[in-house]
Design an enzyme around this catalytic site. Sequence first.
Site, PDB file in Angstrom:
ATOM      1  N   THR A   1     -23.156 -22.617  31.337  1.00  0.00           N
ATOM      2  CA  THR A   1     -24.030 -22.125  32.417  1.00  0.00           C
ATOM      3  C   THR A   1     -23.902 -22.897  33.723  1.00  0.00           C
ATOM      4  OG1 THR A   1     -25.780 -23.625  31.724  1.00  0.00           O
ATOM      5  CG2 THR A   1     -25.799 -21.399  30.746  1.00  0.00           C
TER       6      THR A   1
ATOM      7  N   HIS B   1     -30.482 -32.184  58.439  1.00  0.00           N
ATOM      8  CA  HIS B   1     -30.189 -32.153  57.007  1.00  0.00           C
ATOM      9  C   HIS B   1     -29.782 -33.546  56.512  1.00  0.00           C
ATOM     10  CE1 HIS B   1     -30.531 -27.880  57.424  1.00  0.00           C
ATOM     11  NE2 HIS B   1     -29.571 -27.879  58.345  1.00  0.00           N
TER      12      HIS B   1
ATOM     13  N   ASP C   1     -16.646 -28.737  29.672  1.00  0.00           N
ATOM     14  CA  ASP C   1     -16.720 -28.865  28.217  1.00  0.00           C
ATOM     15  C   ASP C   1     -15.950 -27.676  27.626  1.00  0.00           C
ATOM     16  OD1 ASP C   1     -18.392 -26.678  28.503  1.00  0.00           O
ATOM     17  OD2 ASP C   1     -20.118 -27.571  27.481  1.00  0.00           O
TER      18      ASP C   1
ATOM     19  N   HIS D   1     -26.310 -27.453  54.056  1.00  0.00           N
ATOM     20  CA  HIS D   1     -27.629 -28.091  54.095  1.00  0.00           C
ATOM     21  C   HIS D   1     -27.776 -29.265  53.129  1.00  0.00           C
ATOM     22  CE1 HIS D   1     -30.110 -24.631  56.118  1.00  0.00           C
ATOM     23  NE2 HIS D   1     -28.916 -24.792  56.674  1.00  0.00           N
TER      24      HIS D   1
ATOM     25  N   CYS E   1     -19.430 -25.677  32.633  1.00  0.00           N
ATOM     26  CA  CYS E   1     -19.839 -25.571  31.231  1.00  0.00           C
ATOM     27  C   CYS E   1     -20.228 -24.120  30.992  1.00  0.00           C
ATOM     28  CB  CYS E   1     -20.953 -26.568  30.899  1.00  0.00           C
ATOM     29  SG  CYS E   1     -22.487 -26.377  31.821  1.00  0.00           S
TER      30      CYS E   1
HETATM   31  C1  RB5 Z   1     -22.386 -25.404  25.113  1.00  0.00           C
HETATM   32  O1  RB5 Z   1     -22.689 -24.518  24.090  1.00  0.00           O
HETATM   33  C2  RB5 Z   1     -23.391 -25.237  26.247  1.00  0.00           C
HETATM   34  O2  RB5 Z   1     -24.650 -25.687  25.840  1.00  0.00           O
HETATM   35  C3  RB5 Z   1     -22.932 -25.981  27.471  1.00  0.00           C
HETATM   36  O3  RB5 Z   1     -21.674 -25.558  27.834  1.00  0.00           O
HETATM   37  C4  RB5 Z   1     -23.773 -25.804  28.727  1.00  0.00           C
HETATM   38  O4  RB5 Z   1     -23.952 -24.449  29.014  1.00  0.00           O
HETATM   39  C5  RB5 Z   1     -24.995 -26.581  28.818  1.00  0.00           C
HETATM   40  O5  RB5 Z   1     -25.722 -26.526  29.815  1.00  0.00           O
END
Ligand code: RB5
Length: 143
Positions: free
Chosen positions: A69, A135, A10, A100, A67
């Site tokens: 995180t 596994h 994203d 695994h 993204c």
């Molecule tokens: C975007 O702001 C953020 O929410 C997205 O990139 C991601 O981290 C969601 O898990």
Amino acid sequence: MTTKIIIGSDHAGYHLKTKIAEYLANKGLNVYDEGTHNTDSCDYPLIAQKVAQKIANNEYEKGILICGTGIGMSIAANKIKGIRAAVVSDTCSAKMSRQHNNSNILCLGERIVGESLAKDIVDIWIDTEFLGDRHAKRIAMIE
Ligand code: RB5
């Protein structure tokens, strides 16, 4: 045979995606970029679904989703049957997720890992084979 990799992000993962895609292409890997193609705000579930579906359809062997995180991408990708998406922010987990868990999508967070670490994680994740055996039985249980 060259590994076929699909990559997507994203807006929050766009910069790291661009760097990783270029890095892999320079190493001679076959990389398809599913987008997003700029930093305009967009919805990660749509990209995750496109990438995950193409892997589930065997169009690509492995995918990388980025993204902010890595968490949202992994939650969304894991809704698709046959997808084992792992959020990874260290090299040990990168290796174990292949050995695994036979992960077929690597999820990274641009706001979590720096570029150098992300490249190390990607290298290890791509080069590490699934160990199978006990596994494999557990993966079958998940399916
Ligand atoms: C975007 O702001 C953020 O929410 C997205 O990139 C991601 O981290 C969601 O898990």
